[in-house]
Design a protein around this motif. Structure first.
Motif, PDB file in Angstrom:
ATOM      1  N   ILE A   1       0.860  -1.196   0.000  1.00 25.24           N
ATOM      2  CA  ILE A   1       0.000   0.000   0.000  1.00 25.24           C
ATOM      3  C   ILE A   1       0.888   1.234   0.000  1.00 25.24           C
ATOM      4  CG2 ILE A   1      -1.689   1.305   1.337  1.00 25.24           C
ATOM      5  CD1 ILE A   1      -2.841  -1.345   2.285  1.00 25.24           C
ATOM      6  N   ASN A   2       0.660   2.157  -0.950  1.00 25.42           N
ATOM      7  CA  ASN A   2       1.514   3.330  -1.099  1.00 25.42           C
ATOM      8  C   ASN A   2       0.677   4.560  -1.435  1.00 25.42           C
ATOM      9  OD1 ASN A   2       0.879   3.015  -3.880  1.00 25.42           O
ATOM     10  ND2 ASN A   2       2.589   1.572  -4.089  1.00 25.42           N
ATOM     11  N   SER A   3       1.332   5.589  -1.968  1.00 23.20           N
ATOM     12  CA  SER A   3       0.645   6.840  -2.324  1.00 23.20           C
ATOM     13  C   SER A   3       1.204   7.362  -3.648  1.00 23.20           C
ATOM     14  CB  SER A   3       0.824   7.887  -1.216  1.00 23.20           C
ATOM     15  OG  SER A   3       0.441   7.390   0.040  1.00 23.20           O
ATOM     16  N   VAL A   4       1.004   6.609  -4.721  1.00 24.54           N
ATOM     17  CA  VAL A   4       1.638   6.949  -5.995  1.00 24.54           C
ATOM     18  C   VAL A   4       0.638   7.221  -7.118  1.00 24.54           C
ATOM     19  CG1 VAL A   4       3.721   5.659  -5.435  1.00 24.54           C
ATOM     20  CG2 VAL A   4       1.864   4.502  -6.625  1.00 24.54           C
ATOM     21  N   ALA A   5      -0.632   6.946  -6.925  1.00 29.10           N
ATOM     22  CA  ALA A   5      -1.605   7.081  -8.012  1.00 29.10           C
ATOM     23  C   ALA A   5      -1.901   8.547  -8.302  1.00 29.10           C
ATOM     24  CB  ALA A   5      -2.889   6.337  -7.653  1.00 29.10           C
ATOM     25  N   LEU A   6      -2.336   8.826  -9.545  1.00 31.42           N
ATOM     26  CA  LEU A   6      -2.546  10.198  -9.988  1.00 31.42           C
ATOM     27  C   LEU A   6      -3.994  10.656  -9.839  1.00 31.42           C
ATOM     28  CD1 LEU A   6      -0.383  10.207 -13.241  1.00 31.42           C
ATOM     29  CD2 LEU A   6       0.238  11.038 -10.972  1.00 31.42           C
ATOM     30  N   PHE A   7      -4.943   9.740  -9.877  1.00 29.64           N
ATOM     31  CA  PHE A   7      -6.353  10.113  -9.838  1.00 29.64           C
ATOM     32  C   PHE A   7      -7.061   9.389  -8.688  1.00 29.64           C
ATOM     33  CE2 PHE A   7      -5.018  10.829 -14.193  1.00 29.64           C
ATOM     34  CZ  PHE A   7      -5.549  12.083 -14.457  1.00 29.64           C
ATOM     35  N   THR A   8      -8.361   9.688  -8.505  1.00 25.04           N
ATOM     36  CA  THR A   8      -9.155   9.072  -7.437  1.00 25.04           C
ATOM     37  C   THR A   8     -10.488   8.624  -8.022  1.00 25.04           C
ATOM     38  OG1 THR A   8      -8.141  10.647  -5.900  1.00 25.04           O
ATOM     39  CG2 THR A   8     -10.009   9.389  -5.079  1.00 25.04           C
ATOM     40  N   ASP A   9     -10.507   7.408  -8.544  1.00 22.90           N
ATOM     41  CA  ASP A   9     -11.704   6.887  -9.215  1.00 22.90           C
ATOM     42  C   ASP A   9     -12.518   6.042  -8.235  1.00 22.90           C
ATOM     43  OD1 ASP A   9     -13.625   6.054 -10.942  1.00 22.90           O
ATOM     44  OD2 ASP A   9     -12.257   5.371 -12.516  1.00 22.90           O
ATOM     45  N   ILE A  10     -13.279   6.723  -7.377  1.00 24.64           N
ATOM     46  CA  ILE A  10     -14.071   6.037  -6.361  1.00 24.64           C
ATOM     47  C   ILE A  10     -15.179   5.198  -7.005  1.00 24.64           C
ATOM     48  CG2 ILE A  10     -15.578   6.372  -4.361  1.00 24.64           C
ATOM     49  CD1 ILE A  10     -14.010   8.877  -3.699  1.00 24.64           C
ATOM     50  N   GLU A  11     -15.778   5.713  -8.068  1.00 23.14           N
ATOM     51  CA  GLU A  11     -16.870   4.983  -8.731  1.00 23.14           C
ATOM     52  C   GLU A  11     -16.396   3.617  -9.207  1.00 23.14           C
ATOM     53  OE1 GLU A  11     -19.686   5.232 -12.724  1.00 23.14           O
ATOM     54  OE2 GLU A  11     -18.090   6.705 -12.386  1.00 23.14           O
ATOM     55  N   ASN A  12     -15.286   3.574  -9.887  1.00 24.40           N
ATOM     56  CA  ASN A  12     -14.764   2.316 -10.415  1.00 24.40           C
ATOM     57  C   ASN A  12     -14.375   1.366  -9.287  1.00 24.40           C
ATOM     58  OD1 ASN A  12     -13.989   0.484 -12.386  1.00 24.40           O
ATOM     59  ND2 ASN A  12     -11.950   1.351 -12.622  1.00 24.40           N
ATOM     60  N   ALA A  13     -13.820   1.922  -8.201  1.00 21.40           N
ATOM     61  CA  ALA A  13     -13.403   1.083  -7.077  1.00 21.40           C
ATOM     62  C   ALA A  13     -14.596   0.393  -6.429  1.00 21.40           C
ATOM     63  CB  ALA A  13     -12.658   1.942  -6.048  1.00 21.40           C
ATOM     64  N   ILE A  14     -15.692   1.124  -6.235  1.00 12.40           N
ATOM     65  CA  ILE A  14     -16.890   0.520  -5.641  1.00 12.40           C
ATOM     66  C   ILE A  14     -17.482  -0.528  -6.586  1.00 12.40           C
ATOM     67  CG2 ILE A  14     -19.231   0.974  -4.835  1.00 12.40           C
ATOM     68  CD1 ILE A  14     -17.090   1.910  -2.912  1.00 12.40           C
ATOM     69  N   GLU A  15     -17.475  -0.224  -7.883  1.00 15.78           N
ATOM     70  CA  GLU A  15     -18.025  -1.181  -8.854  1.00 15.78           C
ATOM     71  C   GLU A  15     -17.216  -2.472  -8.887  1.00 15.78           C
ATOM     72  OE1 GLU A  15     -20.491   0.147 -12.795  1.00 15.78           O
ATOM     73  OE2 GLU A  15     -18.457   0.929 -12.570  1.00 15.78           O
ATOM     74  N   ARG A  16     -15.884  -2.354  -8.896  1.00 18.30           N
ATOM     75  CA  ARG A  16     -15.038  -3.547  -8.985  1.00 18.30           C
ATOM     76  C   ARG A  16     -15.148  -4.417  -7.728  1.00 18.30           C
ATOM     77  NH1 ARG A  16     -10.832  -3.637 -12.687  1.00 18.30           N
ATOM     78  NH2 ARG A  16     -11.469  -2.523 -14.582  1.00 18.30           N
ATOM     79  N   SER A  17     -15.244  -3.789  -6.571  1.00 19.97           N
ATOM     80  CA  SER A  17     -15.304  -4.560  -5.328  1.00 19.97           C
ATOM     81  C   SER A  17     -16.664  -5.195  -5.102  1.00 19.97           C
ATOM     82  CB  SER A  17     -14.951  -3.667  -4.138  1.00 19.97           C
ATOM     83  OG  SER A  17     -15.866  -2.592  -4.012  1.00 19.97           O
ATOM     84  N   SER A  18     -17.669  -4.808  -5.893  1.00 14.74           N
ATOM     85  CA  SER A  18     -19.019  -5.393  -5.774  1.00 14.74           C
ATOM     86  C   SER A  18     -19.389  -6.096  -7.072  1.00 14.74           C
ATOM     87  CB  SER A  18     -20.040  -4.307  -5.439  1.00 14.74           C
ATOM     88  OG  SER A  18     -20.051  -3.298  -6.440  1.00 14.74           O
ATOM     89  N   TRP A  19     -18.439  -6.843  -7.620  1.00 14.66           N
ATOM     90  CA  TRP A  19     -18.640  -7.502  -8.916  1.00 14.66           C
ATOM     91  C   TRP A  19     -19.795  -8.503  -8.893  1.00 14.66           C
ATOM     92  CZ3 TRP A  19     -15.778  -9.568  -5.124  1.00 14.66           C
ATOM     93  CH2 TRP A  19     -15.849 -10.951  -4.932  1.00 14.66           C
ATOM     94  N   ASP A  20     -20.138  -9.026  -7.697  1.00 12.74           N
ATOM     95  CA  ASP A  20     -21.178 -10.055  -7.611  1.00 12.74           C
ATOM     96  C   ASP A  20     -22.506  -9.487  -7.142  1.00 12.74           C
ATOM     97  OD1 ASP A  20     -20.242  -9.400  -5.117  1.00 12.74           O
ATOM     98  OD2 ASP A  20     -20.182 -11.455  -4.362  1.00 12.74           O
ATOM     99  N   VAL A  21     -22.763  -8.216  -7.465  1.00 11.77           N
ATOM    100  CA  VAL A  21     -23.984  -7.582  -6.994  1.00 11.77           C
ATOM    101  C   VAL A  21     -25.226  -8.283  -7.537  1.00 11.77           C
ATOM    102  CG1 VAL A  21     -24.003  -5.921  -8.898  1.00 11.77           C
ATOM    103  CG2 VAL A  21     -25.158  -5.350  -6.772  1.00 11.77           C
ATOM    104  N   ASN A  22     -25.115  -8.925  -8.681  1.00 11.62           N
ATOM    105  CA  ASN A  22     -26.267  -9.625  -9.269  1.00 11.62           C
ATOM    106  C   ASN A  22     -26.390 -11.068  -8.799  1.00 11.62           C
ATOM    107  OD1 ASN A  22     -27.040  -7.362 -10.861  1.00 11.62           O
ATOM    108  ND2 ASN A  22     -25.465  -7.875 -12.371  1.00 11.62           N
TER     109      ASN A  22
END
Length: 646
Positions: A101-122
């Motif tokens: 875990i670090n601090s190197v990313a350039l953007f903050t895509d919260i929408e994509n992060a929530i979508e990816r972590s809930s891949w089994d929503v269906n």
């Protein structure tokens, strides 16, 4: 009636003058997804990278029957630890991967992060409780557009899609989103709304050191646990406890040792089959099986978040408070005991216990409440309705059995049914107050507002989507305005009146004389006047007379100040942009630039003509020495001179 085993335990509790409490177990398997922000701003908000020990804390406190996965995100989303059963192999791998875990990313895509972590929503599963824990310090920032306006529009579109499409879909599928903001600069409205609409907990870590204690509050909701009070690093273990786990927070390099009732001392290097030590530079966990009854002592600096959880056959249940509690909406809290799933209703035992509830905000005591035994059922109860402050809080339910103590801690967030915010637009338009409904069941038609600014009545205009606007253009901005908002609504047909925290609209600064005067007139300091002695004639002094030197007065020369001067020399320094010589300076500079341009143009034209002549001569096979840059310039200057003569 109870079995022989139950009767023996109840007789033991009679001797102890009380009963042992225990918390309710999970009715379904917990499924936890940790989503961690690794954007570059984390270097400032989490300089010591406490996200790593916080992640390890979650790994260590997950129950054995749970499932879990860990994701990191910035511009992209990475599955740091694959989702699976939280067994020993998974935990060991997760601890190793957490080091990345670090601090190197350039953007903050919260929408994509929530979508990816809930891949089994269906794929709903009634046997699991799905929780997403979001750790972030910023706003949604996933646009790579060139203009600021386009970036803002694309980020807003992502935010709207997350709140209006993704979050409702997750709530319907049974997901609970817990949000932990790692900075006061984060989009708290977004994160709080995500938590509220899914029944999760929202907390703010204003400093990096608050991260782990706040994450522990979220874990308390994931893993309900029974505790014994820890006071002055001492805690009491009674004979009915089968196991306890001690969680100790500390600084790097701190020593931790444990003393049992017999006076024996243990540390992480001790060899004892009943003890297991685990931890890192930030915390230590000690699990003791079949502990000896009596007072135990932990030797280490005290920390308010240290705790001792216990396991026992007799369980203490309490009402599960919602993660968000709204002022004006009372909460009925109850507590009761079971043994092997059966309710204990022997009142001769229950009346021996003293049960109370304590409300705290961090270390601040907000209130204490007695929980008497109800007359109609074997439950201790009280109505929680006094909320003097907003924000993250705890309600600790304590049982005093005379010879033993127990407690259960509930974490929650207190908010108003409507949030009020003061907006001062950057475009210079009038200030306004925005009122936004926060309670999910609040109907706009059931809400009225009494808005006053320094006693002046103001109107609230409904704008749709649970939002009202109060225009402040009519206010006198020369004085500070105190804005008070009272919300009037109903809670189960009962009128509710809630006064929101005051808003302060500061007075506008009046235009005054500038402190710095541009181009001040130069100060004239006169030269000092040196007295000159007048020559004395010998004839002026007679015998017996005293010679007196008379100083002739010098004629004062009045110096001309800039204001009095009517003539300006061409070579005097320019002291002001209003100097009458300024237009001539502009004209002179313009003429000089024109001359330089003409010279450069003529030189260039001469150079081109020369080159054409040489090329023509070369075509006629007349050898000619190569033309150097210096020769070209000399020829151009010569031709320029010939043109002038002509």
């Amino acid at each position: 009636m109870f079995g022989r085993k139950t009767i023996k335990k109840l007789l033991l509790l009679v001797l102890l003058a009380g009963l042992l409490p225990a918390t309710q177990a999970f009715s379904a398997q917990p499924d936890v997804r940790l989503v961690v922000d690794i954007s570059g701003s984390m270097k400032r908000t989490d300089p010591n990278n406490l996200r790593i020990p916080a992640t390890n804390l979650l790994i260590d406190l997950l129950p054995a029957e749970s499932k879990a996965g860990i994701w990191t995100f910035g511009a992209y989303v990475n599955m740091l630890v694959a989702h699976g059963d939280a067994n020993d192999a998974w935990r060991n791998n997760a601890r190793n991967q957490a080091k990345k875990i670090n601090s190197v990313a350039l953007f903050t895509d919260i929408e994509n992060a929530i979508e990816r972590s809930s891949w089994d929503v269906n794929k709903p599963d009634a046997n699991t409780e799905k929780h997403i824990i979001l750790l972030s310090d910023g706003l949604i920032d996933n646009s790579e557009a060139k203009s600021a306006e386009q970036r803002e529009a694309e980020n807003q579109k992502s935010r709207d899609h997350l709140l209006r499409v993704i979050v409702p879909k997750l709530a319907k599928a049974g997901y609970t989103i817990h949000t932990l903001a790692l900075s006061d600069e984060a989009d708290h409205d977004l994160m709080a709304t995500m938590a509220q609409r899914t029944g999760g907990l929202h907390a703010i870590a204003y400093e990096a050191k608050d991260l782990m204690p706040l994450l522990l509050q979220i874990i308390n909701r994931l893993v309900p646990s029974e505790e014994v009070p820890l006071q002055n690093n001492r805690f009491l273990i009674d004979p009915t406890i089968d196991e306890f786990t001690l969680l100790v927070f500390h600084g790097a390099g701190a020593s931790v040792s444990l003393h049992n009732p017999a006076g024996e001392t243990f540390d992480s290097s001790s060899s004892n089959s009943t003890m297991r030590w685990h931890g890192n530079s930030r915390y230590t966990m000690i699990t003791v099986k079949k502990p000896a009854a009596g007072e135990w002592y932990i030797e280490t600096p005290e920390h308010p978040d240290n705790r001792v959880t216990v396991i026992s056959d007799i369980r203490f249940h309490s009402t599960s408070l919602p993660p968000t509690i709204y002022r004006g909406y009372p909460q009925k809290v109850e507590a009761w005991f079971t043994e092997e799933g059966k309710l204990i209703d022997r009142r001769e035992f229950l009346t021996l216990l003293d049960v109370k509830a304590t409300n705290q905000k961090s270390a601040e005591l907000l209130g204490k409440f007695a929980m008497p035994l109800a007359a109609s059922k074997p439950h201790y109860q009280f109505t929680f309705k006094d909320f003097p402050k907003l924000g993250e809080q705890t309600l600790k339910i304590e049982v005093d059995g005379r010879t033993f103590l127990r407690q259960v801690t509930h974490s929650f967030n207190v908010q108003d049914v409507v949030a009020a915010s003061l907006q001062l637009p950057d475009d210079g338009s009038s200030p306004r107050v925005i009122l936004r409904a926060q309670h999910p069941d609040l109907k706009p038609g059931d809400v009225n507002f009494d808005v006053r600014a320094n006693a002046e009545q103001l109107a609230a205009e409904y704008r749709g989507d649970g939002e009202w606007k109060v225009d402040l253009s009519s206010l006198d901005r020369s004085v500070t305005q105190t804005i008070k908002v009272v919300v009037e609504t109903k809670q189960k047909k009962t009128p509710v009146s809630i006064e929101l925290p005051e808003l302060i609209l500061s007075a506008e600064e009046q235009a005054g004389t500038p402190s710095v005067i541009p181009n001040p007139a130069p100060q004239v300091i006169p030269s000092p006047v040196i007295p000159i002695e007048a020559p004395t004639s010998p004839n002026e002094v007679t015998e017996g007379e005293v010679e007196i030197e008379v100083e002739e007065p010098l004629e004062e020369v009045e110096e001309e100040t800039p204001e009095e001067s009517t003539e300006t020399s061409l070579f005097d320094p320019i002291e002001s942009w209003d100097d009458p010589r300024m237009p001539w300076i502009y004209i002179s500079l313009g003429i000089a630039n024109i001359i330089l341009f003409l010279v450069a143009f003529l030189m260039y034209r001469s150079f081109i003509n020369k080159r054409k002549k040489r090329q023509k001569s070369a075509e006629e096979d007349e050898p000619e020495p190569l033309l150097s840059l210096d020769d070209s310039l000399d020829d151009a200057l010569d031709e320029f001179g010939e043109d002038d003569e002509r």
